[in-house]
Motif scaffolding. Sequence first.
Motif, PDB file in Angstrom:
ATOM      1  N   UNK A 331      41.695 132.182  20.106  1.00 52.10           N
ATOM      2  CA  UNK A 331      42.768 131.147  19.419  1.00 52.10           C
ATOM      3  C   UNK A 331      42.437 129.980  18.360  1.00 52.10           C
ATOM      4  N   UNK A 332      43.512 129.789  17.446  1.00 53.42           N
ATOM      5  CA  UNK A 332      43.053 128.935  16.320  1.00 53.42           C
ATOM      6  C   UNK A 332      43.457 127.644  16.612  1.00 53.42           C
ATOM      7  N   UNK A 333      42.565 126.607  16.284  1.00 58.05           N
ATOM      8  CA  UNK A 333      42.541 125.161  16.895  1.00 58.05           C
ATOM      9  C   UNK A 333      42.709 124.235  15.270  1.00 58.05           C
ATOM     10  N   UNK A 334      43.924 123.474  15.311  1.00 54.38           N
ATOM     11  CA  UNK A 334      44.184 122.746  14.324  1.00 54.38           C
ATOM     12  C   UNK A 334      44.093 121.198  14.850  1.00 54.38           C
ATOM     13  N   UNK A 335      43.635 120.204  13.790  1.00 52.87           N
ATOM     14  CA  UNK A 335      43.666 118.886  14.401  1.00 52.87           C
ATOM     15  C   UNK A 335      44.499 118.144  13.459  1.00 52.87           C
ATOM     16  N   UNK A 336      45.197 117.219  14.026  1.00 51.80           N
ATOM     17  CA  UNK A 336      46.247 116.413  13.505  1.00 51.80           C
ATOM     18  C   UNK A 336      45.509 114.711  13.755  1.00 51.80           C
ATOM     19  N   UNK A 337      45.471 114.326  12.412  1.00 57.24           N
ATOM     20  CA  UNK A 337      45.183 112.798  12.462  1.00 57.24           C
ATOM     21  C   UNK A 337      46.008 111.742  13.000  1.00 57.24           C
ATOM     22  N   UNK A 338      45.674 111.065  13.887  1.00 58.76           N
ATOM     23  CA  UNK A 338      46.741 109.987  14.458  1.00 58.76           C
ATOM     24  C   UNK A 338      46.466 108.600  13.745  1.00 58.76           C
ATOM     25  N   UNK A 339      47.641 107.825  13.378  1.00 56.92           N
ATOM     26  CA  UNK A 339      47.519 106.435  13.199  1.00 56.92           C
ATOM     27  C   UNK A 339      46.649 105.697  13.733  1.00 56.92           C
ATOM     28  N   UNK A 340      46.068 104.741  13.005  1.00 55.81           N
ATOM     29  CA  UNK A 340      45.046 103.777  13.753  1.00 55.81           C
ATOM     30  C   UNK A 340      45.781 102.905  14.612  1.00 55.81           C
ATOM     31  N   UNK A 341      45.151 102.886  15.888  1.00 51.67           N
ATOM     32  CA  UNK A 341      45.713 102.035  16.830  1.00 51.67           C
ATOM     33  C   UNK A 341      46.994 102.373  17.717  1.00 51.67           C
ATOM     34  N   UNK A 342      47.351 103.990  17.304  1.00 46.86           N
ATOM     35  CA  UNK A 342      48.459 104.564  18.137  1.00 46.86           C
ATOM     36  C   UNK A 342      48.142 105.222  19.324  1.00 46.86           C
ATOM     37  N   UNK A 343      48.229 104.764  20.348  1.00 43.25           N
ATOM     38  CA  UNK A 343      47.689 105.463  21.771  1.00 43.25           C
ATOM     39  C   UNK A 343      48.975 106.311  22.457  1.00 43.25           C
ATOM     40  N   UNK A 344      49.875 106.347  21.819  1.00 43.82           N
ATOM     41  CA  UNK A 344      51.175 106.773  22.636  1.00 43.82           C
ATOM     42  C   UNK A 344      50.921 108.422  22.890  1.00 43.82           C
TER      43      UNK A 344
END
Length: 393
Positions: A331-344
Motif C-alpha cells: 500500500x502507498x502511505x501519504x502524510x498530511x500536515x495538521x495545523x499547530x494545536x489542532x487536535x480534532x
Amino acid sequence: MRLGRILLLVALVAILGLAAIFFLTNRNGGGTQGLTDEQVLATEQAQETIPVVFLQQPVNRGETIALEKLGIKNLPKIEVPEVYFSDLTDVAGQIARFNLEQGTFITEGMILTDLDTSSDSGSIHATLIPEGMVAFPVPISRFSSVAYGITKGDRVDVIVTMAFVDLDTQFQSITPNQTAGVLAPGSSSIIQNDPESGELVTGVIADLFNNIVAQSASGGTISPQGRAELDALLNQQFYYVPSEAQRSRVVSQMIMQNLVVLNLGDFPLYNDKGQEAIVATPTPLGAEAEQTDGEAATTTQQITVLPPDTVTLIMWPQEAVTLNYLLYTGAELTLALRSAGDGSQTATDAVTLQYLMDVYRIPLPVRLPYGTQPRIDELKAPLLENDVLLENQ
C-alpha cells in the motif's frame, strides 16, 4: 462659627482614633508580638522570596535546554512548590519532555533529569514516548512527506491508497484463469504451445508417457478464460476473451489522525558511553586541492546531503500493527500536515472512481460521432520552457 466648631470636633475625634489604633498595634513593642507562632511563621514566609527558574524562550520537545534560554524570577516562598528549580545549572543541558512555552516555570516532570545514558539504560528517544504508545518508522518521499515540510513535534494524518483485483478463491490468482485440456489415459497426441512462435501445435508424446492416468495440456497466456455472449444482430453465440490483464480498482482513505512526529530521518548514533557518536564523512570524489607558494594546501569539498527517507511517528500499538501490514502488502502511505494545536478528529469518506463522479459531478462522456485530432491515449502535462532548459542542462 458653629460649623467651624463641628469640623474641629470631627478632626479631633479622627486623630484620637488613629492614635488608639497605633497604640493597640504597637503596645507590645513590635508588629508580630502578641501573635501565635503559626501566624508569625506565615507572615515571615509571605514576605520571604526565593529564585525560581523559568523559560525566557520556547523549547520544543526533545530539545536540549540551553542556558541562554533560562532566567530567574523571585517568587514568594509560600507560593513555590518543591518541584520547581532554583538553580540554572540544574536545568541547563537537560532535555524537554514536551513543548514548553515562553514564561513556563520548570518543574521536575517537564525535563529529563539525572538521566543514565549508559549502554544498558535505553535510548533518550524512548523517554519521549507516552506510556502505552509506541514509535513506528514510515518510509517517505518528497511527495508523501509534504515536500519534507514536517519536523519533530508536528502532528500528521496518514492517508492510505490501495489497489484491489478479483481473485480465484481457490487458486488465489488473478482472474481470468487460463484454460487447459485434459487428455484421456493412453492418448499419444497433445495440443501445446510452440516455444518459438507461440502458436498452438499438435504434438505426439513418447510411448513412455502413455500409461499416465491423465494428461493436462495448457494453452498458456493465449487461452484465457472468457465468457459466451449472444450477439443480438446475428443471433449467434460468441466467446469473448479479455484483451488485457485485469485492471485494479483504486481506493484512498484517511486511516489515522493526529499522530506526533518523533523524528524526521535517522536518529543520531550514540557510543557505549551514551555520547553522540561522530560519524566519519568520506572525502567526496572530485575534491580539488589548491596550492600556493608559501601556503599550505587547502581542500575544497562538496558534500551532498541526502534528503530523509523515513519519519518516525508516535501511535497506539494497534495502529503500528496496521501500518506494518499495509507496508508489507504494497500500500502507498501519504502524510498530511495538521495545523499547530489542532487536535480534532474528522470523519472522511473513502475516495473511489465512483465517489469522484458522484460527489464532484463528473459526467461520463458520451460517444460522439466526432472527436479531436490528434488522437489522445494518455494525459500529459504541458511542456514548459523552463522544463526544456533544465532537461537540456
